[in-house]
Design a protein around this motif. Structure first.
Motif, mmCIF file in Angstrom:
data_model
loop_
_atom_site.group_PDB
_atom_site.id
_atom_site.type_symbol
_atom_site.label_atom_id
_atom_site.label_comp_id
_atom_site.label_asym_id
_atom_site.label_seq_id
_atom_site.Cartn_x
_atom_site.Cartn_y
_atom_site.Cartn_z
ATOM 1 N N THR A 196 28.569 52.868 -25.491
ATOM 2 C CA THR A 196 29.437 53.696 -24.652
ATOM 3 C C THR A 196 29.544 53.117 -23.255
ATOM 4 N N LEU A 197 28.408 52.742 -22.666
ATOM 5 C CA LEU A 197 28.437 52.182 -21.316
ATOM 6 C C LEU A 197 28.900 50.734 -21.323
ATOM 7 N N VAL A 198 28.611 50.019 -22.402
ATOM 8 C CA VAL A 198 29.087 48.636 -22.484
ATOM 9 C C VAL A 198 30.608 48.604 -22.553
ATOM 10 N N MET A 199 31.191 49.490 -23.364
ATOM 11 C CA MET A 199 32.645 49.538 -23.515
ATOM 12 C C MET A 199 33.342 50.077 -22.285
ATOM 13 N N ALA A 200 32.838 51.215 -21.795
ATOM 14 C CA ALA A 200 33.594 51.975 -20.785
ATOM 15 C C ALA A 200 32.676 52.490 -19.693
ATOM 16 N N GLY A 201 31.716 51.679 -19.274
ATOM 17 C CA GLY A 201 30.721 52.124 -18.313
ATOM 18 C C GLY A 201 31.304 52.583 -16.994
ATOM 19 N N GLU A 202 32.267 51.828 -16.466
ATOM 20 C CA GLU A 202 32.851 52.203 -15.181
ATOM 21 C C GLU A 202 33.603 53.523 -15.294
ATOM 22 N N LEU A 203 34.346 53.705 -16.391
ATOM 23 C CA LEU A 203 35.118 54.935 -16.582
ATOM 24 C C LEU A 203 34.197 56.128 -16.843
ATOM 25 N N ILE A 204 33.181 55.939 -17.687
ATOM 26 C CA ILE A 204 32.238 57.021 -17.976
ATOM 27 C C ILE A 204 31.466 57.408 -16.714
ATOM 28 N N GLY A 205 31.051 56.411 -15.956
ATOM 29 C CA GLY A 205 30.320 56.681 -14.719
ATOM 30 C C GLY A 205 31.148 57.478 -13.729
ATOM 31 N N GLU A 206 32.410 57.098 -13.585
ATOM 32 C CA GLU A 206 33.301 57.828 -12.679
ATOM 33 C C GLU A 206 33.511 59.261 -13.162
ATOM 34 N N LEU A 207 33.699 59.425 -14.484
ATOM 35 C CA LEU A 207 33.886 60.759 -15.042
ATOM 36 C C LEU A 207 32.640 61.613 -14.835
ATOM 37 N N GLU A 248 24.880 47.581 -19.693
ATOM 38 C CA GLU A 248 24.580 49.010 -19.608
ATOM 39 C C GLU A 248 23.872 49.340 -18.296
ATOM 40 N N ALA A 249 22.863 48.553 -17.917
ATOM 41 C CA ALA A 249 22.125 48.800 -16.679
ATOM 42 C C ALA A 249 23.026 48.658 -15.466
ATOM 43 N N ARG A 250 23.969 47.703 -15.537
ATOM 44 C CA ARG A 250 24.873 47.495 -14.407
ATOM 45 C C ARG A 250 25.638 48.781 -14.063
ATOM 46 N N TRP A 251 26.107 49.503 -15.109
ATOM 47 C CA TRP A 251 26.899 50.715 -14.872
ATOM 48 C C TRP A 251 26.031 51.962 -14.755
ATOM 49 N N LEU A 252 24.948 52.032 -15.505
ATOM 50 C CA LEU A 252 24.095 53.216 -15.473
ATOM 51 C C LEU A 252 23.438 53.382 -14.110
ATOM 52 N N PHE A 253 23.016 52.264 -13.512
ATOM 53 C CA PHE A 253 22.307 52.324 -12.238
ATOM 54 C C PHE A 253 23.140 51.827 -11.067
ATOM 55 N N ASN A 254 24.405 51.488 -11.332
ATOM 56 C CA ASN A 254 25.336 51.067 -10.278
ATOM 57 C C ASN A 254 24.744 49.933 -9.442
ATOM 58 N N ILE A 255 24.295 48.896 -10.125
ATOM 59 C CA ILE A 255 23.701 47.744 -9.457
ATOM 60 C C ILE A 255 24.384 46.475 -9.960
ATOM 61 N N GLU A 256 24.578 45.506 -9.089
ATOM 62 C CA GLU A 256 25.296 44.291 -9.450
ATOM 63 C C GLU A 256 24.554 43.539 -10.565
ATOM 64 N N GLY A 257 25.340 42.950 -11.456
ATOM 65 C CA GLY A 257 24.760 42.212 -12.565
ATOM 66 C C GLY A 257 23.848 41.081 -12.140
ATOM 67 N N GLU A 258 24.130 40.499 -10.976
ATOM 68 C CA GLU A 258 23.313 39.390 -10.478
ATOM 69 C C GLU A 258 21.884 39.817 -10.154
ATOM 70 N N ARG A 259 21.662 41.122 -10.038
ATOM 71 C CA ARG A 259 20.322 41.625 -9.705
ATOM 72 C C ARG A 259 19.620 42.235 -10.928
ATOM 73 N N ILE A 260 20.052 41.805 -12.114
ATOM 74 C CA ILE A 260 19.421 42.268 -13.348
ATOM 75 C C ILE A 260 18.933 41.042 -14.117
ATOM 76 N N SER A 261 17.649 41.013 -14.420
ATOM 77 C CA SER A 261 17.033 39.866 -15.095
ATOM 78 C C SER A 261 16.439 40.293 -16.430
ATOM 79 N N VAL A 262 16.127 39.307 -17.255
ATOM 80 C CA VAL A 262 15.471 39.535 -18.548
ATOM 81 C C VAL A 262 14.234 38.651 -18.624
ATOM 82 N N VAL A 263 13.138 39.222 -19.118
ATOM 83 C CA VAL A 263 11.911 38.453 -19.322
ATOM 84 C C VAL A 263 11.379 38.769 -20.723
ATOM 85 N N ILE A 264 10.841 37.763 -21.408
ATOM 86 C CA ILE A 264 10.259 37.953 -22.738
ATOM 87 C C ILE A 264 8.856 38.542 -22.587
ATOM 88 N N HIS A 265 8.631 39.615 -23.329
ATOM 89 C CA HIS A 265 7.323 40.294 -23.306
ATOM 90 C C HIS A 265 7.007 40.703 -24.750
#
Length: 387
Positions: free
Chosen positions: A129-140, A226-243
């Motif tokens: 849902t957020l991947v498809m329409a995160g900006e629209l869902i967030g605004e709504l 999803e995190a980009r739209w859910l938390f309204n943070i730029e994609g450049e500030r989201i990282s992935v680490v293997i755990h």
């Protein structure tokens, strides 16, 4: 604690998230009540759930299968509804306080949208849902005041850790990934991966689509978006680490260098309960640590050559617009083709990149435009498979 139970609609109740949610509801000592359950094709299981939980509504999303099914065992007090439109109707009902959105794929978008419009609390397990329409869902959601509470273990962890500081104090969000079953395979070995091997996740028990996404790490690509739209943070500030242990579910790094994480044994009932009980915490059924036993935690950067899906997620989080909807639909179709033996494992991500590159980008699409692109991307994967 509230005196009356929260009334929960569990959409996708026969899937892994849905069954875990019903476990949480059963153990809640009356704090939570299942007022609606839904399934697509597992109708025997749906009826058994109805017998146990006695919801007001039972929804069979596949109207054709529902018409052929013998519903004589369904409790008389349960109202049977069929077809996807029933999800939209029930999502907006006054007797629903919380929608647990656990329908896999883009099929969950319409009912989630309806719940947000109706100002319901949405416990969101459907990342698409957020991947498809995160900006629209967030605004709504901002306009309606509908709370969006994450159920994914990673985003639940971020949501909890973010409460340790102010938004202006956040430096980076760090999503953890188990790495799936193939984190150490060579490129040659990856080309020989079978469906059975890809479905054998080392940590989590999930449905087939999500399990394949974990093996390709497309799940992390989608979680970045999803995190980009859910938390309204730029994609450049989201990282992935293997755990590999899947114990630290995600982390937030603050501007002073502090890193706050949420840890627990891998058990989806914990983030589900946190979302359903929020803003309260309560005793639950999730597993706990045995602190008398040694515990080892490992972290390593992902091999981006082995997992090219991560770059797709980062690109979509940065570009926004129509990219998420296209990537999501292409991936759903490509995973389906792999499960059907029509694509090799190593062709899933290249097929998605091909379709993403070919689409006409729109920076500010309407919901209707996103739905049309969803259909287009699936058709393009079919052409890619047949080529």
């Amino acid at each position: 604690m509230p005196s009356s139970p929260k009334r929960v609609a569990v959409f996708g109740s026969t899937g892994s998230i849905g069954t875990s949610a019903l476990d949480v509801i059963t153990a809640s000592q009356g704090r939570l009540q299942a007022v609606a359950i839904s399934a697509h094709s597992k109708l025997d299981e749906l009826v058994e759930q109805a017998k146990k939980h006695r919801p007001r509504w039972v929804i069979a999303c596949d109207a054709r299968a529902a018409k052929q099914y013998d519903w004589s065992d369904l409790p008389k007090e349960c109202e049977l509804l069929t077809g996807p439109d029933a999800l939209v109707r029930v999502a907006g009902e006054a007797d629903v306080d919380v929608l647990l959105a656990a329908i896999v794929g883009s099929a969950g978008l319409a009912s989630t949208w309806a719940a947000v419009e109706a100002k319901k609390t949405v416990a969101l397990a459907n990342k698409e849902t957020l991947v498809m329409a995160g900006e629209l869902i967030g605004e709504l959601a901002r306009k309606s005041g509908s709370p969006l509470l994450p159920v994914d273990s990673e985003h639940s962890a971020l949501f909890q850790a973010l409460q340790s500081g102010q938004p202006s104090e956040v430096s980076r969000l760090i999503l953890t990934a188990s790495g799936g079953p193939f984190k150490h395979l060579s490129p040659v070995e990856l080309q020989q991966v079978t469906v059975a091997e890809a479905l054998a996740h080392p940590t989590w028990q999930m449905g087939p689509k999500i399990t394949i996404d974990s093996a390709t790490m497309m799940n992390k690509a989608l979680e970045i978006i999803e995190a980009r739209w859910l938390f309204n943070i730029e994609g450049e500030r989201i990282s992935v680490v293997i755990h590999p242990q899947s114990i630290v579910h995600s982390m937030v790094e603050f501007i002073d260098g502090s890193v706050v994480s949420q840890m627990s044994p891998p058990d989806m009932r914990l983030p589900i309960q946190y979302a359903l009980e929020y803003p309260h915490r309560a005793p639950g059924v999730a597993r706990r640590f045995d602190w008398r036993q040694p515990l080892k935690l490992e972290f390593e950067p992902p091999d981006r050559e082995r997992f090219p899906a991560l770059a797709l997620g980062e690109e979509c989080a940065k570009s926004g617009g129509t990219t998420g909807a296209v990537l999501n639909a292409a991936n759903e179709a490509a995973v389906g083709a792999f499960l059907d033996g029509e694509l090799h494992f190593t062709e899933i991500v290249p097929a998605c990149r091909s379709v993403l590159s070919a689409h006409h980008f729109e920076p500010n699409p309407t919901l209707d435009a996103l739905l049309k692109l969803d259909r287009w991307a699936r058709q393009e994967i079919s052409r890619w498979v047949c080529a």
